[in-house]
Design a protein around this motif. Structure first.
Motif, PDB file in Angstrom:
ATOM      1  N   SER A 149       0.860  -1.177   0.000  1.00  0.00           N
ATOM      2  CA  SER A 149       0.000   0.000   0.000  1.00  0.00           C
ATOM      3  C   SER A 149       0.905   1.239   0.000  1.00  0.00           C
ATOM      4  N   VAL A 174      -7.268  -5.951   2.382  1.00  0.00           N
ATOM      5  CA  VAL A 174      -6.500  -6.717   3.376  1.00  0.00           C
ATOM      6  C   VAL A 174      -7.434  -7.323   4.423  1.00  0.00           C
ATOM      7  N   ALA A 190      -0.762  -5.578   4.862  1.00  0.00           N
ATOM      8  CA  ALA A 190      -0.197  -4.629   3.893  1.00  0.00           C
ATOM      9  C   ALA A 190       0.942  -3.860   4.537  1.00  0.00           C
ATOM     10  N   THR A 247      -2.496  -3.020   8.241  1.00  0.00           N
ATOM     11  CA  THR A 247      -1.678  -2.211   7.333  1.00  0.00           C
ATOM     12  C   THR A 247      -0.582  -1.578   8.188  1.00  0.00           C
TER      13      THR A 247
END
Ligand SMILES: NC(=O)c1ccc[n+]([C@@H]2O[C@H](COP(=O)([O-])OP(=O)(O)OC[C@H]3O[C@@H](n4cnc5c(N)ncnc54)[C@H](O)[C@@H]3O)[C@@H](O)[C@H]2O)c1
Length: 271
Positions: A149, A174, A190, A247
């Motif tokens: 990302s 995700v 991510a 993330t």
């Protein structure tokens, strides 16, 4: 290379956008730790060069030429990798449309060409979805997805709205992948870098914008592709077996502060 006791000994990994930059570093890292790596890129020459460099260091890699936005090509690439190595354990979806024709035309929202938006979404989001769709069912023994990302997906800006929105979509993807496949022992996370000093970043941003972005970080050093590879390898490894749906920002402190505070600090104590 492929030392016994490597975290990915006996594993097979697929890395997209691996013909240069971050993807090439991640493919090299996974191979150095024992994985057989499918080096996928839309540019055949880039994929071949990365795969040859890995093999030159004693690793195992095969080059795959594929446009990740094209479902038939993704199906064929996954099938080719399985035919070569017999299994699939790690998928790093890293390809993004960063060329002048797409990212280079991703300007102000009011003048944004809708085709630029569509191509950005096709490569950056649809490509990641297609990989998951066709790779996850072939992961027989659990596995890990890592998506690349960007902090652009976590913030707003005056340009690159298509790019930033595509990266924000990956935060959602995700979570959906983690939820869909968690019971099968398949994880999905991510990485969200800020500026990483790749040729693509230097070319896309130009010297002034690059300097502005460099000034945003708190740490005195910049993030290199190998730093992202460290994080990707960790998230793909058993050491991260309890981490999914996340993330993870890797940004040398870029998002850890309010912009005006950093400017204030630089005024008080210029480097
Ligand atoms: N460099 C940075 O500052 C930075 C910051 C945050 C996030 N990222 C992300 O990191 C990833 C890699 O960026 P990079 O700087 O290494 O750039 P890069 O251009 O070196 O790597 C991208 C690769 O993707 C390939 N690619 C493009 N379209 C494709 C397609 N349709 N199918 C298959 N491959 C395709 C390109 O040929 C290229 O080799 C991207 O997802 C980017 O958005 C980069």
């Amino acid at each position: 290379m492929s030392p016994s006791g490597g975290r990915f000994d006996g594993r097979v990994a697929l890395v997209t956008g691996a013909g240069s930059g971050i993807g090439a570093a991640c493919a090299a890292r996974l191979a150095a730790e024992g994985a057989c790596v499918g080096v996928l890129d839309v540019r055949a020459a880039g994929a071949k060069a990365t795969a040859a460099a890995i093999r030159g260091r004693g690793g195992t890699a095969t080059a795959l030429t594929c446009d990740v936005s094209d479902e038939k090509q993704v199906v064929a690439a996954v099938a080719e990798l399985l035919a070569s190595y017999g299994r699939l354990d790690v998928v790093h979806s890293n390809a993004a449309a960063l060329g002048r024709d797409v990212y280079g035309r991703d300007h102000h929202l009011e003048t944004l060409d809708a085709d630029v938006w569509d191509r950005t979404m096709a490569v950056n989001v649809r490509g990641a979805m297609l990989l998951v769709k066709h790779a996850a069912p072939r992961m027989a023994d659990g596995g890990a997805f890592v998506l690349t990302s960007s902090v652009s997906g976590l913030t707003g800006d005056l340009d690159h709205a298509a790019y930033g929105t595509s990266k924000a979509a990956l935060t959602g993807l995700v979570r959906y992948v983690a939820t869909t496949y968690g019971a099968r022992g398949i994880r999905c996370n991510a990485v969200a870098p800020a500026l990483v000093l790749t040729d693509a970043a230097r070319l896309a941003l130009g010297p002034d914008r690059l300097a502005d972005k460099e000034a945003e970080r708190l740490l005195p050093w910049a993030c290199a592709p190998e730093d992202v590879a460290d994080l990707v390898a960790f998230l793909a490894s058993e050491e991260a077996r309890c981490i999914t749906g996340q993330t993870v920002v890797i940004d040398c402190g870029t998002l850890a502060h309010r912009p005006e505070h950093a400017l204030h600090q630089w005024r008080l104590a210029p480097p």
